[in-house]
Write an enzyme that holds these catalytic residues in place. Sequence first.
Site, short mmCIF file in Angstrom:
data_model
loop_
_atom_site.label_atom_id
_atom_site.label_comp_id
_atom_site.label_asym_id
_atom_site.label_seq_id
_atom_site.Cartn_x
_atom_site.Cartn_y
_atom_site.Cartn_z
N ASP A 67 0.81 -1.22 0.00
CA ASP A 67 0.00 0.00 0.00
C ASP A 67 0.85 1.27 0.00
O ASP A 67 0.43 2.30 0.51
CB ASP A 67 -0.96 0.04 1.20
CG ASP A 67 -1.79 -1.22 1.29
OD1 ASP A 67 -2.25 -1.69 0.24
OD2 ASP A 67 -1.95 -1.76 2.40
N LYS A 93 2.05 1.98 -5.04
CA LYS A 93 2.73 1.47 -6.23
C LYS A 93 1.89 1.59 -7.50
O LYS A 93 2.41 1.79 -8.58
CB LYS A 93 3.15 0.02 -6.03
CG LYS A 93 4.21 -0.15 -4.94
CD LYS A 93 4.59 -1.59 -4.75
CE LYS A 93 3.42 -2.47 -4.33
NZ LYS A 93 2.83 -2.12 -3.04
N GLY A 99 -4.24 -4.60 -4.55
CA GLY A 99 -5.19 -3.61 -5.05
C GLY A 99 -4.42 -2.36 -5.35
O GLY A 99 -4.01 -1.66 -4.44
#
Length: 408
Positions: free
Chosen positions: A13, A16, A40
Amino acid sequence: MSYTAIVGLQWGDEGKGKVIDYLARDYDVVVRFQGGANAGHSVYADGKSFVFHLIPSGMLWEDVVGVIGPGVVIDPEAFVKEISDLEKTVGDLKGRLFVDPRAHIVMPYHRQEDALFEASSDKPIGTTKKGIGPTNRDRYGRLGIRVGDTLRRDYLREHLRRPYDFNKRVVESYGGVMPPFEEIYEYLLEFGERISPYVADGVLLLEEMERKGARILLEGAQGTYLDLNFGTYPYVTSSHPISGGATIGAGIPPWKINRVIGVFKIYTTRVGEGPFPTEEKGELGDRLRELGGEYGATTGRPRRCGWLDIPMVVYASLVNGVTDLFATKMDVLDRVGTYKAAVGYRLNGRELSFPPAYSADWYGLEPVYEEFESGEGILLEVERRTGVAVTFVSVGKEREAVIERKRR
Ligand code: GDP
């Protein structure tokens, strides 16, 4: 040849998705080499937003080719949905998106097991319950089913039996009900039919593109401290998000990777269980969470938040062989207005400059903090300790909100 790897230097998280989208303008191909739909990566571009789970981030650029390597695990439903969703935004992906036939499939029974085991455990890992761990266990246990198998009807029937029998016992041992063999077999054939236009040998594809002079970006999901070997074991993911993971996950010779961009957020977050030395459980943590929108892109879970841990970033830079650093979310820290970061730890009266290699020692760490005048002060300290330039700083979620501090 020009292979650049993008890796996370914290617990994932780090932003990226945005980084890859930003850099992809200078590249022709983006390759995912590990992880699965537990990742995600959020991208905002031209007023559009998209969360990439399995498809390489960067494919919002309409001339970028995406390749999913054998190191990735493919959830059939998530993959089919993501293809349809992205095709609504950027048009047909055939000829532009490829998945290697050697990528493993997350089977319905893997998701069942992940959910049942996490729910029954008094020490859950805090997984996304997407079946990634059990799929990788079966990969190493020689019980996996791969994308290519779904395109070979007779081979599949014959080779599904052993994994089916093994996993039936596992699911039933947790009180679950295993779907019938034929149902799973048909489900896989249907999946194969749907995705067959996208299946191609990634090694040959990359070799061909490389010969034509393509610039290739390798996209790591999660982060270094979730790496199966180098992360905070056992609170880790079941793959290798570090730069070395790209070599086994996509079949890329190590010496061909000539640039490794390490991404770190200017504060720290973590999802799920496990140690987190600089965590702020009180009001400051809440502020970081609210200002930074720190809720999981895949699960919506609130992320645990705290200060930047510079020793973690330094150690991760070593493991990955980082050549450039990319800091994100500076705008969030500017809104918080306090520029604090850990520069070392104390453990039982001893001073440590690096995070420990012993799982047990992570729990006793007391961070030694320093307060800086500005975000720039923190970046200079990171550069001093890593010996690597912070080339880029992200100051907003939009594609263009990046400051290039140093010449590339
Ligand atoms: P990833 O898994 O490493 O791609 O990280 P995520 O996509 O889960 O989290 C990053 C979130 O922060 C996304 O919603 C991004 O749009 C957003 N983001 C990325 N960089 C920045 C930044 O510099 N500032 C702000 N405010 N948001 C950012």
